[in-house]
Design an enzyme around this catalytic site. Structure first.
Site, mmCIF file in Angstrom:
data_model
loop_
_atom_site.group_PDB
_atom_site.id
_atom_site.type_symbol
_atom_site.label_atom_id
_atom_site.label_comp_id
_atom_site.label_asym_id
_atom_site.label_seq_id
_atom_site.Cartn_x
_atom_site.Cartn_y
_atom_site.Cartn_z
ATOM 1 C CB SER A 1 -7.209 26.321 -22.845
ATOM 2 O OG SER A 1 -6.094 26.177 -23.691
ATOM 3 C CG PHE B 1 -6.802 29.484 -15.926
ATOM 4 C CD1 PHE B 1 -8.139 29.343 -16.254
ATOM 5 C CD2 PHE B 1 -5.943 30.115 -16.816
ATOM 6 C CE1 PHE B 1 -8.607 29.827 -17.463
ATOM 7 C CE2 PHE B 1 -6.426 30.594 -18.010
ATOM 8 C CZ PHE B 1 -7.742 30.461 -18.339
ATOM 9 C CG ASP C 1 -0.970 35.688 -14.945
ATOM 10 O OD1 ASP C 1 0.128 35.837 -15.537
ATOM 11 O OD2 ASP C 1 -1.788 34.807 -15.249
#
Ligand SMILES: *[C@@H]1O[C@H](CO)[C@@H](O)[C@H](O)[C@H]1NC(C)=O
Ligand SMILES: *[C@@H]1O[C@H](CO)[C@@H](O)[C@H](O)[C@H]1NC(C)=O
Ligand SMILES: *[C@@H]1O[C@H](CO)[C@@H](O)[C@H](O)[C@H]1NC(C)=O
Ligand SMILES: *[C@@H]1O[C@H](CO)[C@@H](O)[C@H](O)[C@H]1NC(C)=O
Length: 962
Positions: A684, A687, A799
């Site tokens: 997780s 986002f 990212d």
């Protein structure tokens, strides 16, 4: 003649006769006793009525329920009604040969009726209703010609009635067979039962037509055939002078209602609705001067309204139901001529138009007036106040306009006022608050505009209050705490503002509370936990802030819960009914957190880590807004170009296979993940969540479900998603498809069985050797190189970090999450940026100057390279703004690799220590040159790939030489 002899003979004869005759008599009463004892022994008698009373020391004629009679004092009646007797009916009753009345009703007898009952040839009454008997009725019973009353109502009997029934039952007066499972036709011989007064075959499965001969039973008073499957026309009503009840509703009867109905001049009660009758309603109905109740609703009848004027002849008329017929037209004013005794006028769903005639106010005995679901217009006549005894006024779903007349407030007995879905405007009359008899007030879906009268909120006995979908406001904080009997409250879709008063928690009987779509603010009162009966709670689309009170966990009956589109924050309660609610209950709030299945960020203890990240972000700060705008421009240009190209250039063969864009639904994804079960959760982030799933064709996939709390995000999700799947490379995670609904967005990706580099670097259970790490970083560099230069315009990842580097079965690395920036589209830029760039891997200029370029990715790559060989994270506590991870490497390099490298890779006692140290040292040099402060000084990815491959080759060569 010898007299003495004569007397002797006579006396002997007499003696013999006495002995014989009394012996016969005694034996026969004994027979009755014997049979009854047999009966008693074979049934259960839980109240011991028979056990106490029925014993041989008493005369059988004195036993409970037994009556004797006739010249021979035999058992003639047996009445065992309502004694809770249980069992099958013993055949022995068939031997009570003098019986003329047998009543076993209201017990628990079950099973078949014994055929021996047919031996009771004196029987006039057979009463077996309210038991659990099943099977067919033995023909032998229908052959007892003495029978006058047969009742088998309320059992489970099945089978047909014999067609020649009445030929064997000439004396039959009443046949009660209601509520069984009987089928077949109504016997055509029914007209031969010339004494028949009551025929009750309702609630069975009789089919076919109603035999014409039925009216030959000239004594017939009550005909009950409702709720069967009868069809065809109602035979002309020729000769039924005594009929007073005709109840045929719920069949499939068709054709006209015969005008000959007026021949049944004694009719009081006609209920023939819910059939397929069509044509005009006959105006001969008015000749039925005794008529009291006429129900002809739910057919296909039309009218010229003359029947209505004819009904004025019916002096004792009380009920007219014509609902659900296409009557059309305007209600005539002569409706006012109907008998003043009228109590019910039901004409909903009749396509009525025009005004409600003023004359409707003539009926001061009226109890219920229903004109709902028509096209009535104009305003509600003030004469309505004349319906002094009215209890229900149903005018919903019409086109009634004007203000609500205050004359309604004069209806002191009104229980239900339903004006829902009209075009009423103006204020809610304050005098409604004086109608203490009101239980149901439905004023929803109008154009009412005023403050909700405070008097209305004092109706202590009101059960339902629906003022939804109007323009109502409140002058004070919303306080409904005095409506202490309330069961249902709907104030949704109004202009209510301010706080919700905490007194609401005292409404212990409230089942449904809808305050959605208003402008309420403040907190959800803690006292909501007191609404212990609540099944529905909708507070969505308001401005509520603060947390969802944990007290709501006490609402154990809550089935529907919605707080979406508010400004709530904090942890969603986890107990009580909360595990049953899905993500749609909590959508679009300010900062809620909760379990993964709600598609919200996890709460856990990450809260302070989160705030630390936020500080960082704020420090590098707001210029990021510029970054995202630039990003969007770059992407827009890039994708527009690509799309143009892809339509003009022939598609390359190796891309062709990937063009098969499979469609996938939320349901399929839910199935693939066992309902997004936590066990399938792979990871997780801010986002959203990544689940492992298996599609119906057996394909293993990773499903990235996005957190939709980012307001305004995902506008261009579909387009961008489609663009993403065209970016294909051996070292990029393949986008298989997307799933996009308003409240659910997910990417379906190739499943990478070996997980992320993050896992391999930082979990105790896994380890990578030096060559594996080099290979992985070559793969990553190759992927970035492809993103940066394999396209007309570069794709910037933005990212890159170890958790976005995924390993397949063969430990080949695939970079994931490329293009996410573009997926998010416009919107809350700050939050998106938080979602996007990860502190530590983010290039300094990305945060400070707003410049975004492929060099940002190179920086991140440099940092990941350091992490891969040092096993240190850039956000490790040992690093600060002054001493970043990069600075630390730069300074420590001089002292040698041993202090820097991952201890699992490099040990002094290692045979290949020098070779490995040299290799790592070269890699650190490369990493430093990737992560320089100035973007211009950084290498490009092409150079990185070349350099890293050289390092690998040197390392392999050196190993061979050692
Ligand atoms: C049987 O007795 C009950 C009262 O216990 C009475 O209501 C009913 O009419 C009787 N049945 C017959 C057939 O007389
Ligand atoms: C029959 O039994 C039920 C319980 O099974 C009881 O409630 C009822 O009162 C009984 N009926 C009579 C007439 O005693
Ligand atoms: C009904 O009565 C009429 C005459 O009243 C007769 O002609 C007819 O046969 C009867 N029908 C039946 C089925 O009994
Ligand atoms: C019904 O009543 C009207 C008068 O109201 C009369 O003229 C007509 O003959 C009657 N019809 C029948 C079938 O009785």
């Amino acid at each position: 003649m010898n007299y003495s002899l004569f007397f002797q003979v006579l006396s002997v004869l007499w003696m013999q006769c006495f002995i014989v005759c009394s012996a016969v008599s005694v034996r026969n009463l004994n027979t009755d006793q014997f049979e009854l004892l047999q009966f008693k022994d074979r049934i259960a008698d839980p109240q011991n009525v028979l056990a106490i009373s029925w014993n041989a020391s008493n005369s059988v004629c004195k036993w409970a329920g037994v009556s004797c009679g006739g010249i021979h004092e035999r058992v003639v009646a047996l009445n065992l009604t309502n004694m809770n007797l249980t069992g099958t009916i013993p055949p022995h009753l068939g031997n009570l040969s003098f019986l003329h009345s047998l009543d076993l009703s209201s017990n628990h007898f079950y099973g078949h009726l014994p055929k021996q009952l047919g031996q009771l040839h004196r029987l006039r009454l057979a009463q077996f209703s309210y038991n659990g008997l099943n099977g067919e009725i033995p023909t032998s019973i229908f052959n007892i010609s003495s029978l006058k009353i047969i009742s088998f109502a309320y059992n489970n009997l099945s089978g047909n009635l014999p067609d020649d029934l009445c030929q064997h039952l000439p004396n039959l007066e009443a046949l009660h067979l209601k509520t069984n499972e009987l089928s077949g036709n109504i016997p055509s011989s029914i007209g031969e039962c010339i004494n028949l007064q009551i025929l009750s075959l309702s609630v069975n499965k009789f089919r076919g037509i109603i035999p014409t001969s039925i009216w030959n039973s000239t004594m017939l008073e009550k005909l009950f055939l409702y709720d069967n499957n009868l069809e065809g026309k109602l035979p002309p009503m020729t000769n039924v002078p005594k009929l007073d009840e005709l109840i045929l509703w719920g069949n499939k009867l068709s054709g006209n209602i015969p005008t000959s109905i007026s021949n049944a001049s004694m009719l009081k009660h006609v209920d023939i609705g819910s059939n397929f009758f069509s044509g005009l309603i006959p105006n001969t109905l008015g000749n039925l001067t005794h008529l009291q109740r006429l129900l002809i609703g739910d057919c296909n009848l039309t009218t010229e309204w003359s029947f209505l004027s004819s009904l004025a002849n019916c002096r004792n008329f009380t009920l007219l139901e014509v609902s659900e017929n296409p009557l059309k037209g305007v209600l005539p004013t002569y409706i006012g001529n109907l008998s003043a005794s009228l109590q019910y006028f039901l004409a909903h769903d009749c396509e009525l138009e025009g005004n409600i005639p003023m004359e409707i106010g003539n009926f001061n005995n009226m109890l219920l007036l229903s004109l709902a679901n028509n096209e009535l217009s104009g305003s509600i006549p003030t004469s309505i106040g004349g319906l002094r005894n009215l209890q229900g006024l149903e005018l919903s779903s019409n086109k009634l306009g004007g203000p609500i007349s205050e004359s309604i407030c004069g209806l002191e007995r009104l229980d239900t006022l339903s004006l829902w879905s009209n075009q009423l405007h103006g204020p809610i009359p304050t005098c409604l608050g004086d109608m203490t008899s009101l239980r149901y007030l439905h004023l929803g879906s109008n154009k009412l505009s005023s403050a909700i009268p405070s008097t209305l909120l004092n109706l202590q006995d009101i059960l339902e209050l629906d003022l939804s979908s109007n323009y109502l406001n409140n002058s004070q904080p919303l306080d409904v705490g005095h409506l202490r009997s309330l069961v249902k409250l709907n104030l949704s879709r109004n202009l209510l503002a301010g706080d919700i008063s905490s007194t609401i928690g005292s409404l212990l009987t409230l089942l449904s509370l809808d305050l959605s779509n208003n402008k309420l603010h403040g907190h959800i009162p803690e006292s909501f936990g007191g609404l212990i009966s609540l099944g529905l709670l909708d507070l969505s689309n308001n401005n509520l802030s603060g947390i969802i009170p944990k007290s709501l966990e006490k609402l154990s009956s809550l089935k529907y819960f919605n707080v979406s589109f508010n400004r709530l924050e904090g942890e969603i309660p986890t107990n009580g009914c909360f595990p049953n609610f899905s993500s749609t209950s909590f959508m679009s709030n300010y900062a809620l957190c909760g379990p993964p299945r709600l598609l919200l960020p996890l709460c856990k203890n990450s809260i302070h880590k989160h705030s630390k990240m936020l500080l960082h972000a704020l420090r590098y700060g707001l210029p990021v807004i510029g970054v995202v705008i630039v990003l969007l421009i770059v992407f827009t240009i890039m994708y527009t170009k690509r799309q143009r190209r892809s339509t003009t250039l022939p598609i390359k063969d190796d891309l062709l296979a990937l063009r098969t864009w499979r469609r996938i639904s939320h349901a399929q994804l839910s199935q693939a993940t066992d309902g997004f079960e936590e066990i399938n959760l792979l990871g997780s982030g801010s986002f959203g969540y990544v689940y492992r799933g298996r599609l119906s064709d057996g394909m293993d996939v990773a499903i990235k479900v996005f957190n939709l709390q980012i307001e305004g995000a995902f506008r261009s999700f579909d387009t961008e998603c489609e663009a993403m799947r065209n970016i294909v490379h051996r070292n990029l995670v393949k986008v298989i498809t997307c799933c996009s609904n308003t409240d659910f967005k997910a990417l379906v990706l190739d499943f990478m069985s070996n997980g992320s580099l993050e896992k391999w670097l930082h979990s105790e259970r896994f380890s990578l050797d030096i060559l594996q790490r080099v290979n992985i970083m070559i793969d990553v560099a190759t992927a970035l190189e492809h993103l940066h230069s394999g396209h007309p315009s570069p794709v910037i990842h933005c990212d890159l970090k170890p958790s976005n580097i995924l390993l397949d079965d063969d430990m080949v690395a695939h970079v994931g999450d490329f293009g996410i920036a573009k997926l998010l589209g416009e919107g809350d830029v700050m939050k998106q940026t938080m979602t996007l760039a990860t502190i530590g891997y983010m290039a300094p200029e990305f945060g400070s100057t707003g410049i975004v370029s492929i060099k940002c990715d190179v920086y991140s790559y440099g940092i990941v390279l350091i992490e891969t060989f040092t096993k240190k994270k850039p956000i490790d506590e040992m690093f600060t703004d002054e001493m970043t991870m990069r600075n630390w490497v730069e300074r420590s390099m001089r002292k040698g690799m041993i202090d820097i490298a991952d201890a699992g890779l490099l040990k002094r006692e290692d045979e290949y220590f020098v070779v490995k140290a040299n290799c790592i040292s070269s890699i650190m040099d490369l990493a430093l040159s990737c992560s320089t402060e100035s973007p211009e000084e950084r290498k490009d990815m092409k150079g990185v790939v070349v350099e890293l491959k050289k390092i690998k080759q040197r390392f392999l060569n050196s190993m061979e030489h050692v």
